[in-house]
Design a protein around this motif. Structure first.
Motif, PDB file in Angstrom:
ATOM      1  N   THR A   1       0.822  -1.209   0.000  1.00 26.74           N
ATOM      2  CA  THR A   1       0.000   0.000   0.000  1.00 26.74           C
ATOM      3  C   THR A   1       0.857   1.261   0.000  1.00 26.74           C
ATOM      4  OG1 THR A   1      -1.374  -1.285   1.476  1.00 26.74           O
ATOM      5  CG2 THR A   1      -2.063   0.965   1.059  1.00 26.74           C
ATOM      6  N   ALA A   2       1.942   1.236   0.762  1.00 27.92           N
ATOM      7  CA  ALA A   2       2.796   2.418   0.844  1.00 27.92           C
ATOM      8  C   ALA A   2       3.414   2.745  -0.514  1.00 27.92           C
ATOM      9  CB  ALA A   2       3.884   2.209   1.894  1.00 27.92           C
ATOM     10  N   ALA A   3       3.857   1.725  -1.224  1.00 29.24           N
ATOM     11  CA  ALA A   3       4.424   1.935  -2.558  1.00 29.24           C
ATOM     12  C   ALA A   3       3.343   2.452  -3.511  1.00 29.24           C
ATOM     13  CB  ALA A   3       5.038   0.648  -3.086  1.00 29.24           C
ATOM     14  N   GLY A   4       2.128   1.929  -3.357  1.00 27.91           N
ATOM     15  CA  GLY A   4       1.004   2.391  -4.173  1.00 27.91           C
ATOM     16  C   GLY A   4       0.744   3.871  -3.960  1.00 27.91           C
ATOM     17  N   LYS A   5       0.805   4.298  -2.716  1.00 31.38           N
ATOM     18  CA  LYS A   5       0.607   5.718  -2.401  1.00 31.38           C
ATOM     19  C   LYS A   5       1.687   6.563  -3.045  1.00 31.38           C
ATOM     20  CE  LYS A   5      -1.567   5.117   2.074  1.00 31.38           C
ATOM     21  NZ  LYS A   5      -1.120   4.694   3.402  1.00 31.38           N
ATOM     22  N   ARG A   6       2.917   6.126  -2.927  1.00 33.46           N
ATOM     23  CA  ARG A   6       4.019   6.906  -3.510  1.00 33.46           C
ATOM     24  C   ARG A   6       3.870   7.027  -5.025  1.00 33.46           C
ATOM     25  NH1 ARG A   6       7.018   3.869   0.503  1.00 33.46           N
ATOM     26  NH2 ARG A   6       7.790   2.431  -1.076  1.00 33.46           N
ATOM     27  N   LEU A   7       3.438   5.940  -5.663  1.00 36.78           N
ATOM     28  CA  LEU A   7       3.216   5.989  -7.110  1.00 36.78           C
ATOM     29  C   LEU A   7       2.092   6.960  -7.447  1.00 36.78           C
ATOM     30  CD1 LEU A   7       3.707   2.206  -7.855  1.00 36.78           C
ATOM     31  CD2 LEU A   7       4.958   4.045  -8.999  1.00 36.78           C
ATOM     32  N   ALA A   8       1.093   7.007  -6.575  1.00 31.86           N
ATOM     33  CA  ALA A   8      -0.017   7.939  -6.796  1.00 31.86           C
ATOM     34  C   ALA A   8       0.434   9.392  -6.571  1.00 31.86           C
ATOM     35  CB  ALA A   8      -1.186   7.591  -5.885  1.00 31.86           C
ATOM     36  N   TYR A   9       1.309   9.617  -5.578  1.00 34.69           N
ATOM     37  CA  TYR A   9       1.790  10.987  -5.334  1.00 34.69           C
ATOM     38  C   TYR A   9       2.423  11.583  -6.590  1.00 34.69           C
ATOM     39  CZ  TYR A   9       1.855   9.793  -0.263  1.00 34.69           C
ATOM     40  OH  TYR A   9       1.543   9.394   1.006  1.00 34.69           O
ATOM     41  N   VAL A  10       3.237  10.767  -7.272  1.00 36.75           N
ATOM     42  CA  VAL A  10       3.944  11.301  -8.446  1.00 36.75           C
ATOM     43  C   VAL A  10       3.076  11.267  -9.707  1.00 36.75           C
ATOM     44  CG1 VAL A  10       6.228  10.737  -7.490  1.00 36.75           C
ATOM     45  CG2 VAL A  10       5.121   9.130  -9.079  1.00 36.75           C
TER      46      VAL A  10
ATOM     47  N   LEU B   1      -1.206  18.240  -4.326  1.00 31.79           N
ATOM     48  CA  LEU B   1      -0.655  17.251  -5.259  1.00 31.79           C
ATOM     49  C   LEU B   1       0.061  17.925  -6.425  1.00 31.79           C
ATOM     50  CD1 LEU B   1      -3.611  14.717  -5.152  1.00 31.79           C
ATOM     51  CD2 LEU B   1      -1.251  14.216  -4.491  1.00 31.79           C
ATOM     52  N   ASP B   2      -0.572  18.952  -6.987  1.00 32.91           N
ATOM     53  CA  ASP B   2       0.047  19.661  -8.122  1.00 32.91           C
ATOM     54  C   ASP B   2       1.373  20.290  -7.717  1.00 32.91           C
ATOM     55  OD1 ASP B   2      -1.969  19.029  -9.808  1.00 32.91           O
ATOM     56  OD2 ASP B   2      -2.926  21.010  -9.813  1.00 32.91           O
ATOM     57  N   GLU B   3       1.390  20.913  -6.552  1.00 34.26           N
ATOM     58  CA  GLU B   3       2.610  21.604  -6.126  1.00 34.26           C
ATOM     59  C   GLU B   3       3.735  20.613  -5.861  1.00 34.26           C
ATOM     60  OE1 GLU B   3       0.794  25.816  -4.566  1.00 34.26           O
ATOM     61  OE2 GLU B   3       1.520  24.435  -3.036  1.00 34.26           O
ATOM     62  N   PHE B   4       3.394  19.488  -5.253  1.00 36.82           N
ATOM     63  CA  PHE B   4       4.429  18.475  -5.039  1.00 36.82           C
ATOM     64  C   PHE B   4       4.969  17.977  -6.378  1.00 36.82           C
ATOM     65  CE2 PHE B   4       5.520  13.953  -4.984  1.00 36.82           C
ATOM     66  CZ  PHE B   4       6.690  14.049  -4.273  1.00 36.82           C
ATOM     67  N   ARG B   5       4.064  17.651  -7.291  1.00 37.35           N
ATOM     68  CA  ARG B   5       4.476  17.096  -8.595  1.00 37.35           C
ATOM     69  C   ARG B   5       5.310  18.089  -9.389  1.00 37.35           C
ATOM     70  NH1 ARG B   5      -1.439  14.327  -9.659  1.00 37.35           N
ATOM     71  NH2 ARG B   5      -1.105  12.613  -8.183  1.00 37.35           N
ATOM     72  N   ALA B   6       5.059  19.371  -9.194  1.00 40.27           N
ATOM     73  CA  ALA B   6       5.807  20.398  -9.924  1.00 40.27           C
ATOM     74  C   ALA B   6       7.110  20.768  -9.214  1.00 40.27           C
ATOM     75  CB  ALA B   6       4.929  21.632 -10.105  1.00 40.27           C
ATOM     76  N   GLY B   7       7.369  20.173  -8.061  1.00 44.18           N
ATOM     77  CA  GLY B   7       8.622  20.448  -7.357  1.00 44.18           C
ATOM     78  C   GLY B   7       8.611  21.729  -6.537  1.00 44.18           C
ATOM     79  N   VAL B   8       7.423  22.271  -6.287  1.00 40.69           N
ATOM     80  CA  VAL B   8       7.309  23.541  -5.565  1.00 40.69           C
ATOM     81  C   VAL B   8       7.829  23.430  -4.116  1.00 40.69           C
ATOM     82  CG1 VAL B   8       5.638  25.241  -4.692  1.00 40.69           C
ATOM     83  CG2 VAL B   8       5.405  24.344  -7.010  1.00 40.69           C
ATOM     84  N   LEU B   9       7.736  22.216  -3.540  1.00 41.71           N
ATOM     85  CA  LEU B   9       8.212  22.028  -2.161  1.00 41.71           C
ATOM     86  C   LEU B   9       9.689  21.680  -2.099  1.00 41.71           C
ATOM     87  CD1 LEU B   9       4.976  20.277  -1.247  1.00 41.71           C
ATOM     88  CD2 LEU B   9       5.822  22.223   0.038  1.00 41.71           C
ATOM     89  N   GLY B  10      10.350  21.806  -3.226  1.00 41.73           N
ATOM     90  CA  GLY B  10      11.767  21.484  -3.281  1.00 41.73           C
ATOM     91  C   GLY B  10      11.967  20.103  -3.872  1.00 41.73           C
TER      92      GLY B  10
END
Ligand SMILES: Nc1nc2c(ncn2[C@@H]2O[C@H](COP(=O)(O)OP(=O)(O)O)[C@@H](O)[C@H]2O)c(=O)[nH]1
Ligand SMILES: [Mg+2]
Length: 287
Positions: free
Chosen positions: A188-197, A269-278
């Protein structure tokens, strides 16, 4: 470009995807596996090693511009160590990077094949293909190697067309269409990480639930960036929902003052995917 991410991985589809990949692998001498540098483990499907076991191979940790540079170095060392140079691994940014390091690594794996043929008095063209799970940057990487826009999102199951080869050096030819692999979700954890990206769109999780998990994971990885970006209060740890705090912090409100959690989740989600959080790597190398 989004279509292939909405694919539902029902068994028939999975079998067909694998069949297409197997056919494509048969056409080439070498396989370039593209993975996501933020997820150097879960964005790889270990089945590829079996499907391409008699081929030369290289591993590209792509989107390195979005991953933590030190973590990426560790992962590159890790893979180069465990593969003992048989599958060279490099970090890459196919959206902005120069093509030369990519060509160099392809050349490294192609050279022995060229030499083998030369020793028998043959000049052979070495054929190469790109493969990987959805959204890792396969098409972008092919376009970079081709020097122009060639590969579109045609690597989804059910879309077949003529095989085309792009000459990328005197003796190297690249298949213009990537070979798609299904993501292999180990837990499940790997599934979440795949969904984050953004690899899995139709996940088991609702967007708001996903964003909540992402915020919690990010609080372990880049807490100050999260606190600052979403104006979280000092008592954030007591709150059952970081997403609610983020919605408050960013002022995502509906008329009547209710929190707009849907909007907050999409933004997180968008901000993470765009690298806004570093630059964030979600999986640590085991070195
Ligand atoms: N920041 C960044 N974005 C990338 C990189 N490579 C691809 N992308 C973006 O990631 C998305 C998916 O890329 P695409 O080539 O369609 O992935 P594919 O599904 O594997 O073919 C697109 O929005 C690309 O612009 C990279 O190295 N860095
Ligand atoms: Mg593509």
């Amino acid at each position: 470009m989004q279509t292939e991410m909405r694919v539902n991985w029902f068994p028939g589809h999975m079998a067909k995807t694998r069949r297409i990949l197997t056919e494509r692998i048969r056409l080439v001498d070498a396989v370039i596996e593209v993975a996501d540098a933020r997820l150097p483990k879960s964005s790889r499907n270990p089945d590829l090693a079996k499907l391409a076991r008699d081929k030369a191979s290289a591993l590209i940790l792509n989107k390195a511009d979005l991953a933590d540079a030190q973590e990426t170095d560790r992962w590159v060392s890790f893979y180069n160590k465990i593969y003992n140079k048989t599958t060279p691994c490099i970090a890459y940014d196919s959206a902005h990077g120069k093509v030369s390091p990519l060509l160099a690594v392809i050349d490294t794996i192609a050279k022995p094949i060229v030499e083998r043929y030369k020793s028998r008095g043959m000049a052979k063209t070495v054929r190469v293909m790109v493969t990987g799970i959805p959204n890792v940057g396969k098409s972008t990487l092919i376009n970079r190697l081709a020097g122009k826009m060639i590969a579109q999102a045609e690597d989804r199951p059910g879309v077949t067309r003529a095989t085309r080869w792009i000459k990328i050096s005197d003796y190297l030819e690249l298949l213009d269409t990537p070979g798609m692999l299904m993501p292999k979700i180990e837990d499940t954890a790997a599934g979440k990480r795949l969904a984050y990206v953004g690899t899995i769109k139709d996940g088991i999780l609702e967007t708001e639930e996903l964003a909540e998990y992402l915020l919690r994971d990010l609080m372990n990885l880049v807490p100050s960036a999260v606190l600052e970006r979403y104006h979280l209060p000092s008592h954030y740890a007591d709150s059952p929902s970081l997403l609610e705090l983020a919605a408050i912090g960013r002022g995502f409100l509906l008329s009547g003052g209710r929190l707009n959690l849907e909007r907050a989740a999409a933004v997180v989600l968008d901000e993470f995917r765009a690298g806004v959080l570093g630059r964030v790597t979600l999986e640590k190398a085991e070195l």
